[in-house]
Scaffold this active site. Structure first.
Site, PDB file in Angstrom:
ATOM      1  N   ASP A 129       0.537  -1.342  -0.199  1.00 24.84           N
ATOM      2  CA  ASP A 129       0.259   0.031   0.333  1.00 24.84           C
ATOM      3  C   ASP A 129       1.061   1.301   0.110  1.00 24.84           C
ATOM      4  O   ASP A 129       1.895   0.810   0.352  1.00 24.84           O
ATOM      5  CB  ASP A 129      -1.106   0.226   1.080  1.00 24.84           C
ATOM      6  N   ASN A 137      -7.616  -0.539   4.581  1.00 27.07           N
ATOM      7  CA  ASN A 137      -8.734  -1.136   3.995  1.00 27.07           C
ATOM      8  C   ASN A 137      -8.134  -2.406   2.806  1.00 27.07           C
ATOM      9  O   ASN A 137      -8.302  -2.810   1.819  1.00 27.07           O
ATOM     10  CB  ASN A 137      -9.255   0.107   2.745  1.00 27.07           C
TER      11      ASN A 137
END
Length: 1229
Positions: free
Chosen positions: A471, A859
């Site tokens: 990420d 997320n």
């Protein structure tokens, strides 16, 4: 036809299953019962382990709607079987709501949208059940979810609407007795029980007792850890299990009920002081501030607003259905904490219950923990295969023992015991404990460096990772963003960038007003909190935020819930004369802005907006901020600067995060009440473009160094982010994921529209603005491919693909043939939604990559769970979804985890090889001794199994990981050339030297068939030993243990266990050298000295216990020479011949092939080293096809002249879809 029917339930979902119907058959049951009695219960155990066999052995096929038992099989790669009993629910005794009472419950106007299924089906279901209330409903339960029979679809359906049951996530902690039975019925413990019974009948009590003690310790520790996990999970979900909640009934009456009685459709009142949500519910009145860290890992409070009323938005009335994902900004999820609520004009904050129990988002998370997918790893599959080979070897020994014993006229009882005994020798009962040791030690070492693991089996898999997805925000870069500056727009032109926003000149500008109002910040216990981005912007202007108290909210009809104002020092003493356009109005005594209505940030829309009003102003203002491209498209074209795209691109290429602002004055007819009901689309259009905010997201200090280490180790790195594409590419370049000379190809995929097919436009990122002539780019950017050019030029063709989430979805759907090719070189995936991250991980796994995922948990939950090794940098409860959690939020944990994984994997190989050799050495020792009707003694077995094997196994696993990552990767399975050669060569060496000793002792001049009065030692003057021994030799040796062959075989084999332990205990490149493992070194030296001592200088008491006979000193020296030669040959073959010669010559092809095709850059980069000699051979008719799909694909792409796509070209998918689901592709220049 019904008999053969097969249905699918949960179609298209992760837990999709095939379902088959069966009815109990009495005659089959009778036959099975007879079989159970005949096999002494073993058949019952077999059927317990195999649900498919159990059902097929006792039942006959039947139609699913009439069956008694259902057999379920998962449709994933594991194809696991489950069975469930059909139960019947009588609706006469069940409290069923009529449609009328149901509609009363859903009396609010918003409830029209509240269905996740097609509305027609629900109406049909409700009317059907209400008309036939006396009918019986059939259902079964699987993994805590009830499936009811649905006549309309002729299949079992997930949780019919009127039959929800109790609203609770029940994690039952099984009783110790239940867990004990389940654990003891494990095939491994059953085999141990069989071994113990067998040894006890043969009077091997000591070893049997040792195994029993080991098993009890293992079972107790296993039960403790399993029960502890259940209790932890139970405590985690029990926080909201039963609370009192208020619900609205008919005529607005408020009733207090237990949360367990909530059903979908209930209107729940959210209390003022907040609560922990006991279900999933959608807000219909008021707003809430919620902490969702339990689900998302994001500790920042989120503002939830009421669901927009569809009756206002005419076009949405018929087709927009409520969906928890789409409308998550209006949904309160189970287990999340409501911190504060806000309501206006005395109305209560209400929410409609939409999902309860295990159907909620928290329930699904708990189910995924309770029923995890099995870990599929080649090592474990090969381990079972290896065990089968050992069983086959045991079978040969079993037959040999029977034949040999019959020929020697041995008693039947002895034949049975000895032949079964050979099986327990070949398949070592200590194997699982030995295999687990390395993983347990690795887990302990990981804990020391701050990495916590909830799935220990995955540590081994991490040793195989060859691709890691990261990420971006909070993982590669710092968590927060810093405000770099602003660039305002006046008269459709950009002004110069400004650093300071907090100044007197700008205090009354619309630009600052937008920064002050357009956010989701709130005060919790007096502290400003919310999204870090909003917080940074608000802090930059230095304004003050004040919220109305509950009393004020209740008293006043039109109270502004949130007010923002500048600090007094920023306000000028008098109204300035200049720059009149920027002023909001002539300032009265006080200047503040009230936020009237919020439209929260939506990742789907990529923007947020607010309606605000300046105190004393008649008209309201609308402010909007979001992704620049989106904001510009919603503004009047004449207000957007002509050079907007160029300015934006300049900033994003430098790695800045850019946010655009817009504003417009609203009509005076829009009153406060009208604004509360207006749709978002009515506000967010026809805006004036105001300028850009430029945020800087700095790289973490350690990021470039960690990524460089991974690249050196041939581990590909991929960026998966929710940020802008060009920003992501810029960060990828800054951190070394994309090298300066590499080309970046952006794949922009467009879905089918207006009868046109889906297409992909290919752009070269660095050439977008620099070159306008396509031919110039083509000649410069892509060198001539392999077919026509020399191999040296290949190193120029390094390229990376970049795409956003929308393009990725289109490619997955319409260009399935291109997906593997894009996975091979895809490096940047921007604007990715959480489910798209999971799809990306799956796509990479489909081309045989071992994928790691590193995220901050916000997320990334789905992707962290799906990856082979997911590591969360968040310590919040969301890390439950991730197998690994790092205490320090730094990606330096990734190479550490891979190093430990590699060390654990190599340790597993070492231990497995050692245990295999131990089995074969002992098996051969016993087989040799069986040929003379002898065996090893009870204490000899005990000494070998406890003093040598267990000590060696548990200490050889202690080698720590090597201090750095190397380019070479350990093999993924036991069935590989190098490992098989290693095991087989050591087996042959050990068998050879044992046989040499066994047959050579018979050739000695002093040899005779041993009897208690034998005096071979007397010939060499050891009279003392013999006389002391003769006094104790009163008992006759029934089992013929004491003989010269036994003593010879015992000493040689004891040394052989230690020799192979040293040969297999390898250090570099994956583990620290053997000599640094002090426990192992000490244990081996101690055992060597002890065995050497009792061999060369016999001690009467020790010899008596071990049942060793006296042999001449000359033969003891001969045995020592045999052992030394054995050691020299074993270590030379293993460490020199195998590692130096075979590994580099024979097995090197696989290793280098893997090296070439697993790099971030294309395969060509290592051609200069070995391509000239190997590549023509690899591409010729005699080429070896690589095992991994990505390697094979890389070989194919080397000779594909059409790949990579040329710049400024388009690839179209033909409308006609082939049978296999793939699309024909044509390229247009």
């Amino acid at each position: 036809m019904d008999k053969e029917e097969r249905k699918i339930i949960n179609q298209g979902q992760e837990d999709e299953m095939e379902i088959y119907g069966y009815n109990l058959s009495r005659w089959k049951l009778a036959i099975v019962s007879l079989g159970v009695i005949c096999t002494g219960g073993f058949l019952l155990l077999l059927l317990y382990w195999m649900p498919e066999w159990r059902v097929k052995a006792t039942c006959v096929r039947a139609a699913i709607k009439d069956c008694d038992v259902v057999l379920l099989r998962t449709t994933d790669e594991f194809k696991m079987w489950f069975c469930a009993k059909i139960r019947v629910l009588s609706l006469e005794t069940y409290p069923v709501s009529s449609p009328k009472s149901m509609s009363n419950k859903l009396s609010n106007g918003h409830a029209v949208c509240l269905t996740e299924n097609p509305t027609g089906e629900n109406r049909h279901g409700i009317s059907k059940y209400s008309q036939a209330e006396s009918q019986q409903i059939r259902y079964f339960t699987h993994h805590s979810v009830k499936y009811f029979w649905n006549d309309t679809i002729h299949n079992f359906d997930f949780l019919k609407k009127l039959l929800y049951g109790v609203n609770e996530i029940a994690v039952k902690v099984p009783s110790v007795f239940k867990l004990l039975i389940k654990e003891v019925l494990n095939p491994f413990y059953i085999f141990q029980l069989f071994s113990v019974i067998l040894w006890s009948t043969d009077e091997y009590y000591y070893y049997a007792l040792a195994i029993v003690v080991m098993s009890i310790v293992s079972i107790v520790s296993s039960l403790y850890s399993i029960r502890k996990q259940y209790v932890m999970l139970h405590d985690m979900v029990a926080t909201h299990s039963t609370v009192r909640v208020s619900v609205c009934r008919v005529n607005e009456e408020i009733e207090e009920i237990f949360s367990t009685d909530l059903v979908p459709g209930d209107v729940m009142v959210i209390p003022l002081n907040g609560t922990i949500m006991p279900c999933d519910a959608v807000l219909i009145n008021g707003t809430c501030i919620v902490n969702e860290s339990m689900l998302t890992g994001e500790s920042v409070p989120v503002t939830k607003t009421n669901l927009p009323n569809p009756s206002v938005d005419v076009k949405g009335i018929g087709d927009e259905l409520y969906n928890p994902e789409t409308h998550k900004r209006h949904t309160l999820f189970c287990g999340t904490t409501v911190i504060q609520t806000r309501f206006y004009t005395g109305e209560l904050v209400k929410a409609i219950v939409v999902r309860t129990g295990f159907s909620t988002s928290k329930g699904q998370l708990v189910r995924s923990i309770l029923y995890p997918k099995p870990t599929d790893f080649k090592l474990y599959r090969d381990a079972y295969l290896f065990l089968l080979c050992l069983v086959a070897v045991a079978g040969i020994g079993f037959i040999y023992t029977i034949i040999n014993s019959i020929l020697n006229e041995v008693q039947v009882g002895v034949i049975i015991i000895e032949s079964l005994d050979i099986i327990t020798i070949t398949v070592p009962p200590a194997l699982p404990a030995a295999m687990t040791a390395g993983i347990v030690y690795a887990q302990r070492r990981l804990k020391k460096i701050g990495i916590f693991c909830i799935s220990p089996q995955r540590i081994n898999i991490c040793g195989q990772l060859n691709l890691v997805c990261f990420d971006k925000t909070g993982t590669l870069t710092e968590d927060g963003l810093d405000l770099w500056g602003i660039q305002r727009v006046e008269n459709a032109r950009f002004l110069s960038p400004e650093e300071n926003v907090c100044n007197e000149m700008l205090v009354k500008s619309q630009f600052v007003a937008c920064l002050a109002t357009c956010h989701s910040l709130t005060k919790i216990e007096g502290v400003l909190s919310g999204d870090p981005l909003d917080l940074k912007m608000f802090e930059a202007i230095g304004w003050i935020l004040e919220e109305a108290t509950e009393e004020e909210t209740a008293l006043h009809n039109r109270i502004m819930p949130t007010v923002v104002r500048p600090p007094k020092q920023l306000l000028p003493e008098s109204t300035p004369a200049g720059n009149q356009e920027m002023e909001l109005f002539e300032l009265p005594a006080i200047y503040e802005i009230g936020i009237v209505r919020q439209f929260p940030f939506s990742s789907a829309l990529q923007r947020m907006s607010v309606v605000a009003r300046v105190l004393g102003d008649k008209k309201m203002d609308a402010y909007m901020k979001g992704a620049p491209e989106v904001i510009a498209s919603l503004c009047k074209p004449e207000t957007v600067p002509v050079d907007f795209q160029n300015v934006l691109e300049d900033f994003t290429k430098q790695g800045f995060r850019v946010i655009a602002l817009a504003h417009r004055k609203l009509e005076s007819k829009l009153t406060w009440h009208k604004v509360q009901n207006i749709s978002r689309d009515a506000i967010e259009n026809n805006m004036d473009f105001m300028g850009l905010i430029i945020m800087q997201n700095k790289l973490k200090q350690e990021t470039p160094a960690v990524l460089e280490d991974l690249h050196k180790a041939n581990i590909r790195t991929v960026m998966v982010t929710g940020d802008n594409m060009l920003t992501a590419v810029s960060v990828a370049r800054d951190c070394g994921m994309i090298l300066p000379q590499d080309k970046v190809i952006i794949a922009e995929a467009l879905p089918p529209k207006d009868g046109k097919v889906a297409k992909i436009n290919w752009h070269y990122a660095d050439s977008l603005t620099q070159c306008s002539h396509p031919s110039a780019i083509a000649s410069e950017a892509i060198p001539v491919k392999l077919v026509h050019d020399s191999l040296e030029d290949l190193q120029m063709t390094r390229y990376h693909f970049a795409m956003n989430g929308k393009s990725f979805s289109v490619i997955l759907e319409h260009f399935q043939d291109l997906v593997p090719k894009l996975m091979l070189h895809g490096t940047v995936f921007a604007r990715m939604a959480p489910d798209q991250k999971t799809q990306l991980i799956e796509a990479l796994q489909n081309v045989d990559y071992f994928v790691g995922m590193c995220g901050d948990g916000a997320n990334d939950c789905g992707a962290l769970k799906r990856a082979h090794g997911g590591i969360s940098l968040s310590e919040l409860e969301a890390s439950v979804a991730s197998p690994f959690t790092s205490k320090t939020p730094s990606i330096s944990c990734v190479p550490n985890l891979i190093r430990e994984g590699r060390a654990a994997l190599i340790t597993s190989f070492c231990v497995f090889k050692f245990m295999a050799l131990y089995s074969i050495i002992q098996y051969f020792s016993v087989t040799l001794l069986y040929s003379i009707l002898s065996n090893l003694g009870d204490f000899q077995f005990l000494f070998i199994d406890l003093a040598i094997i267990l000590v060696v196994v548990f200490t050889m696993s202690l080698n720590p990981a090597w201090k750095e990552l190397v380019a070479q990767r350990p093999p993924s399975g036991l069935i590989s050339g190098a490992l098989l050669f290693s095991v087989l060569s050591q087996i042959i060496i050990c068998i050879g030297f044992q046989s040499l000793g066994f047959f050579w002792v018979k050739q000695q001049p002093w040899y005779e068939v041993w009897h208690p009065k034998s005096d071979a030692c007397n010939a060499t003057g050891s009279l003392l030993w013999n006389s002391s021994h003769l006094d104790n030799e009163t008992e006759l040796d029934e089992h013929n243990i004491q003989n010269y062959e036994n003593t010879t075989v015992f000493f040689i084999s004891s040394f052989q266990y230690l020799i192979v332990a040293i040969a297999f205990s390898k250090g570099k490149p994956f583990r620290q050298p053997c000599y640094k493992n002090y426990f192992f070194v000490f244990s081996v030296i101690f055992l060597y000295v002890f065995i050497l001592f009792i061999m060369l200088y016999p001690v009467a008491s020790v010899d008596q216990v071990l049942q060793i006979v006296c042999v001449p000193y000359q033969w003891r020296v001969t045995m020592l020479i045999i052992v030394l030669v054995n050691a020299f040959v074993s270590i030379t073959v293993e460490n020199f011949f195998l590692d130096m010669v075979l590994w580099k010559v024979v097995f090197n092809r696989d290793k280098q092939g893997e090296y070439r095709f697993s790099t971030t850059q294309p395969p060509q980069e290592s051609v200069d080293r070995w391509g000239k000699c190997c590549l023509p051979w690899a591409l010729s008719c005699g080429k070896k096809i690589p095992k991994a799909k990505y390697m094979y694909l890389a070989q194919e792409l080397l000779v594909d002249p059409e790949w990579p796509p040329k710049p400024q070209t388009t690839t179209e998918a033909k409308g006609l879809v082939k049978e296999n689901g793939s699309c024909q592709i044509i390229t247009i220049t």
